[in-house]
Enzyme design. Structure first.
Site, PDB file in Angstrom:
ATOM      1  CG  ASP A  82      -1.998  -1.014   1.154  1.00 23.81           C
ATOM      2  OD1 ASP A  82      -2.054  -1.718   0.117  1.00 23.81           O
ATOM      3  OD2 ASP A  82      -2.779  -1.131   2.119  1.00 23.81           O
ATOM      4  CD  GLN A 136       6.702  -1.249  -2.871  1.00 22.38           C
ATOM      5  OE1 GLN A 136       5.870  -2.153  -2.788  1.00 22.38           O
ATOM      6  NE2 GLN A 136       7.934  -1.456  -3.310  1.00 22.38           N
ATOM      7  CG  ASP A 159      -0.727   5.110  -0.076  1.00 25.30           C
ATOM      8  OD1 ASP A 159      -1.639   4.852  -0.888  1.00 25.30           O
ATOM      9  OD2 ASP A 159      -0.781   4.832   1.141  1.00 25.30           O
ATOM     10  CB  SER A 190     -36.050  -7.377 -11.173  1.00 26.77           C
ATOM     11  OG  SER A 190     -37.366  -7.668 -11.526  1.00 26.77           O
ATOM     12  CD  GLU A 213     -23.167 -14.323 -14.559  1.00 30.11           C
ATOM     13  OE1 GLU A 213     -23.661 -13.363 -13.931  1.00 30.11           O
ATOM     14  OE2 GLU A 213     -22.971 -14.305 -15.778  1.00 30.11           O
ATOM     15  CE  LYS A 232     -30.804 -12.219  -7.414  1.00 27.79           C
ATOM     16  NZ  LYS A 232     -30.827 -11.147  -6.435  1.00 27.79           N
ATOM     17  CG  ASP A 289     -27.445  -9.177  -0.899  1.00 29.38           C
ATOM     18  OD1 ASP A 289     -28.248  -8.516  -1.580  1.00 29.38           O
ATOM     19  OD2 ASP A 289     -27.672  -9.527   0.271  1.00 29.38           O
ATOM     20  CE1 TYR A 344     -25.990  -7.454 -13.670  1.00 31.66           C
ATOM     21  CE2 TYR A 344     -24.967  -7.606 -11.514  1.00 31.66           C
ATOM     22  CZ  TYR A 344     -25.949  -7.113 -12.339  1.00 31.66           C
ATOM     23  OH  TYR A 344     -26.883  -6.263 -11.827  1.00 31.66           O
ATOM     24  CE  LYS A 394     -26.717 -13.133 -15.706  1.00 30.79           C
ATOM     25  NZ  LYS A 394     -25.602 -12.206 -15.638  1.00 30.79           N
ATOM     26  CE  LYS A 406     -33.670 -13.738  -3.872  1.00 31.39           C
ATOM     27  NZ  LYS A 406     -33.805 -12.675  -3.240  1.00 31.39           N
ATOM     28  CB  CYS A 435     -43.359   2.567  32.424  1.00 29.98           C
ATOM     29  SG  CYS A 435     -42.158   3.234  31.258  1.00 29.98           S
ATOM     30  CB  CYS A 476     -41.409   6.887  33.575  1.00 23.33           C
ATOM     31  SG  CYS A 476     -43.037   6.275  33.170  1.00 23.33           S
ATOM     32  CB  CYS A 509     -45.630   3.468  29.557  1.00 20.93           C
ATOM     33  SG  CYS A 509     -45.411   4.935  30.584  1.00 20.93           S
ATOM     34  CB  CYS A 526     -43.119   7.958  30.022  1.00 17.76           C
ATOM     35  SG  CYS A 526     -41.868   6.747  29.629  1.00 17.76           S
TER      36      CYS A 526
HETATM   37  S1  IVH Z   1     -28.054 -10.277 -14.387  1.00 11.31           S
HETATM   38  C1  IVH Z   1     -32.216  -8.871 -16.217  1.00 11.31           C
HETATM   39  N1  IVH Z   1     -26.265 -11.269 -12.834  1.00 11.31           N
HETATM   40  O1  IVH Z   1     -29.831  -9.223  -8.907  1.00 11.31           O
HETATM   41  C2  IVH Z   1     -31.378  -8.734 -15.055  1.00 11.31           C
HETATM   42  N2  IVH Z   1     -27.868  -9.815 -11.858  1.00 11.31           N
HETATM   43  O2  IVH Z   1     -32.627  -9.625  -8.204  1.00 11.31           O
HETATM   44  C3  IVH Z   1     -29.948  -8.909 -15.414  1.00 11.31           C
HETATM   45  N3  IVH Z   1     -27.523  -9.385  -9.480  1.00 11.31           N
HETATM   46  O3  IVH Z   1     -31.103  -6.325 -10.398  1.00 11.31           O
HETATM   47  C4  IVH Z   1     -29.171  -8.986 -14.198  1.00 11.31           C
HETATM   48  N4  IVH Z   1     -25.735 -10.621  -9.255  1.00 11.31           N
HETATM   49  O4  IVH Z   1     -28.765  -6.211  -9.315  1.00 11.31           O
HETATM   50  C5  IVH Z   1     -27.340 -10.472 -12.903  1.00 11.31           C
HETATM   51  N5  IVH Z   1     -24.564 -12.183 -11.581  1.00 11.31           N
HETATM   52  C6  IVH Z   1     -25.626 -11.406 -11.659  1.00 11.31           C
HETATM   53  C7  IVH Z   1     -26.125 -10.716 -10.541  1.00 11.31           C
HETATM   54  C8  IVH Z   1     -27.264  -9.931 -10.679  1.00 11.31           C
HETATM   55  C9  IVH Z   1     -26.574  -9.808  -8.630  1.00 11.31           C
HETATM   56  C10 IVH Z   1     -28.645  -8.513  -9.072  1.00 11.31           C
HETATM   57  C11 IVH Z   1     -28.978  -7.415 -10.026  1.00 11.31           C
HETATM   58  C12 IVH Z   1     -30.449  -7.556 -10.309  1.00 11.31           C
HETATM   59  C13 IVH Z   1     -30.891  -8.336  -9.126  1.00 11.31           C
HETATM   60  C14 IVH Z   1     -32.171  -9.069  -9.376  1.00 11.31           C
END
Ligand code: IVH
Length: 664
Positions: free
Chosen positions: A33, A35, A37, A82, A113, A115, A117, A224, A288, A312, A406, A409, A424, A429
């Protein structure tokens, strides 16, 4: 001389960029770090001496020193959709069946892939330069958070190689578990409330107007998918991710190809346990179709594409011990039991306590101090006790009995009419009053800026404020003597209180905290009665005849204004100068068709008040200056919007001139 310096600057930039990539993208740093900086400060020094050589993609340009004044909305070139969810192998097989049916072939394969968070982000590169970072928003329109995105060192400010002229990259901004733990530690030290999980912390960090704050949050990013591109760069999803990697974008390394849905299911099962080894939080997997030419045929279901599905994980659980049960007192006096646990890690956060909601819930669970319990996160955020492991209970563990008084009080408590809550009933209070005061000052009520919870606690504990009206006689000297306060912060509180004096009638009614009367019902009352005086004269019958105010609300309002303590407070507020009269939402069309932009701090208006006043006079408030802006209203310490107004020749006015415009 010059070309040599230019060369040096270029080389320093390239080195910094290379080490950013190694550290943030490939996870294999080659230098310390310190180096790093040193490289950075050499570059910074040369650029300070030769500002004409600064380029927008220089690593020194990541953190802007100038906070933005508000978020601009941007329309996504391609909507950000989504993903539909599945929770079992069966549901995954059903998804696959549907895909095969629509495509009328089995000639496709999958990519699995993680997901991540965090928060969906759309990055736009034009001619290889990062020009925009936008949040998902409602899918069609999001917020422009470019200033914050630039601080994320995993995100390149410019791309390498043969990049299409326009390239939109979709991905996830996230906060690594370590960064999250560190942030919450800091928050705790500062006496601030903690973030519930890394996702919320990432969201909060991107919501900052000041990029210097975001820069300290150690956010990261994984690309992604692609949004709009000026030319096709791949035939399969995997190829497109390879391309993004070549351009220098961070792509997660845990991406697996699967030839069919059974392989997908195997991969899902594997991650069920393995997910805890990651240093960032995931909430499932994304499956996908790999072949991009199938996407169009599959289409979307409205909010989610049919070529993609998420799997999920079941809510994560943890086992811990109940150390004690506290009882908290809310603004209406409701007593809420809260369990304190032996700290335990659950879904990325350390959990120390959880609400037990009410005493019936304690009975239902039969939870006792000393019990071993299973906790889970509701909606992955709020920890809850879901089970008591009675086999581990020590003999003699006593069941928890609701307090007879309570706990704050000592006053009498009563069971609510529906029999679930215990309340209460004291009107004196202090715990209740603190909550009431927090609510009074809250954003949807009096919107008192700078009056934070720690100040409220001290004001009540020290008996400086005994009712709402006392706020309006506070002075800088008294406030400056409180802990962790000084002249300047005290002045800010006084200014916040002063501004709230002119809040509208509906807000004042809501702020009183009458049971069942939130801002919407308060608006109905304000419209109907026009002033506090008229409301307090109303009979229960008159109240119950108002459209949308039923008998329960009518009773609550009527009783509130029959209580001598409440009347005293209302009288005091009026005496302190708070006596707004209701005015129809549009009073005039003096500002009709005119768009205003406000910059800096105004002396007589908070943000919500100026917005309301502009609206009431038929005008519009916007967050960014353009040629269409009629006026820029400048207060103290205006920001870059003022420069922009000057550049565009937009008329700049002060508060006094604004008042003249609306005829005041
Ligand atoms: S593909 C059509 N790939 O999950 C949507 N989304 O619950 C294309 N997310 O809004 C998204 N990891 O924010 C995709 N490897 C991944 C992801 C991912 C997290 C999120 C993304 C999306 C949400 C849906």
């Amino acid at each position: 001389m010059k070309p040599a310096i230019e060369q040096k600057i270029k080389s320093l930039r390239e080195q910094t960029r290379k080490h950013d990539l190694l550290y943030y993208v490939q996870n294999k740093p080659e230098i310390s770090d310190k180096q790093y900086d040193e490289l950075f400060s050499q570059l910074k020094k040369l650029e300070t001496e030769h500002p004409e050589l600064i380029t927008p993609d220089s690593p020194t340009q990541r953190v802007s020193e100038q906070p933005i004044e508000g978020f601009k909305q941007v329309t996504h070139a391609i909507p950000m959709l989504s993903i539909d969810n599945t929770y079992s192998a069966e549901e995954l097989r059903a998804f696959d069946k549907k895909v095969a049916k629509i495509l009328e072939t089995k000639n496709y394969s999958y990519v699995v892939e993680l997901k991540i968070d965090g928060l969906a982000m759309s990055l736009r590169y034009e001619k290889g330069l990062l020009v925009l970072g936008a949040t998902r928003g409602d899918g069609e329109k999001g917020d422009d958070v470019t200033h914050n995105i630039k601080t994320i060192r995993a995100i390149p400010l410019s791309l390498d190689g043969n990049v299409p002229d326009v390239l939109e990259v979709r991905g996830e901004v996230y906060m690594p578990k370590k960064a999250f733990a560190k942030l919450n530690e800091e928050e705790e030290k500062q006496g601030e409330s903690l973030f519930a999980n890394p996702r919320n912390a990432a969201a909060g960090s991107l919501r900052q107007l000041d990029a210097r704050i975001t820069a300290k949050r150690n956010l990261s990013f994984f690309a992604y998918a692609m949004g709009k591109t000026s030319r096709k760069i791949a035939k399969t999803h995997c190829e497109s991710l390879e391309k993004l990697k070549e351009y220098g974008l961070p792509v997660n390394s845990n991406i697996t190809k699967a030839k069919d849905i059974e392989q997908v299911i195997e991969i899902c099962n594997k991650w069920e346990k393995k997910r805890f080894e990651l240093d960032y939080q995931i909430d499932g997997l994304v499956i996908k179709i790999d072949q991009l030419d199938h996407y169009e045929i599959l289409g979307t279901t409205g909010r989610a594409p049919r070529w993609c599905m998420s799997y999920k994980f079941a809510a994560e659980q943890a086992k811990t011990k109940v150390l004690s049960i506290d009882v908290q007192v809310g603004k209406t006096g409701i007593l809420t039991p809260v369990a304190n646990f032996e700290p335990v890690l659950l879904a990325g956060t350390t959990v120390k306590r959880a609400s037990l909601h009410n005493f019936d819930e304690i009975d239902r669970l039969d939870v006792r101090v000393g019990d071993t319990v299973i906790i889970e996160k509701a909606g992955e955020i709020i920890p809850q006790v879901v089970e008591v492991k009675k086999e581990f209970r020590k003999t003699g563990a006593k069941s928890f009995s609701p307090p007879a008084k309570c706990p704050q009080c000592g006053a009498k408590v009563e069971k609510d009419e529906d029999g679930v809550y215990i309340r209460c009933i004291s009107s004196n209070c202090p715990a209740q009053f603190k909550e009431k005061l927090r609510y009074f000052a809250g954003r949807d009520q009096m919107d008192i800026e700078n009056l934070g919870p720690a100040i409220i606690d001290q004001l009540v504990d020290k008996k400086i404020v005994g009712d709402f009206a006392d706020l309006y006689s506070l002075d800088v000297k008294t406030l400056a003597e409180l802990e962790r306060m000084a002249e300047k912060s005290a002045q800010n509180v006084v200014d916040g209180i002063e501004k709230s004096r002119t809040q509208t009638l509906d807000r004042l009614i809501a702020a009183l905290g009458i049971r069942h009367i939130g801002i919407q019902n308060a608006e109905i009352l304000a419209q109907h009665f026009g002033s506090i005086d008229e409301i307090r004269k109303a009979t229960a019958e008159e109240l119950s005849h108002i459209d949308q105010i039923g008998p329960v609300l009518a009773k609550s309002i009527y009783e509130y204004f029959r209580d001598s303590n409440n009347l005293k407070i209302v009288d005091k507020l009026i005496a302190a100068g708070l006596n707004p009269q209701y005015t129809k939402s549009q009073q005039s069309d003096k500002l009709a068709g005119k768009t205003f932009v406000v910059t800096g701090t105004l002396a007589n208006f908070s943000r919500s008040q100026i917005e309301q006043t502009i609206k009431e006079n038929g005008g519009k408030l916007s967050s960014s200056v353009s040629k269409k802006t009629a006026y820029v209203l400048a207060g103290a310490e205006p920001g870059s919007k003022l420069d922009k107004a000057q550049q565009l020749g937009v008329k700049i006015i002060n508060e006094e001139q604004f008042m003249k415009l609306i005829g005041k």
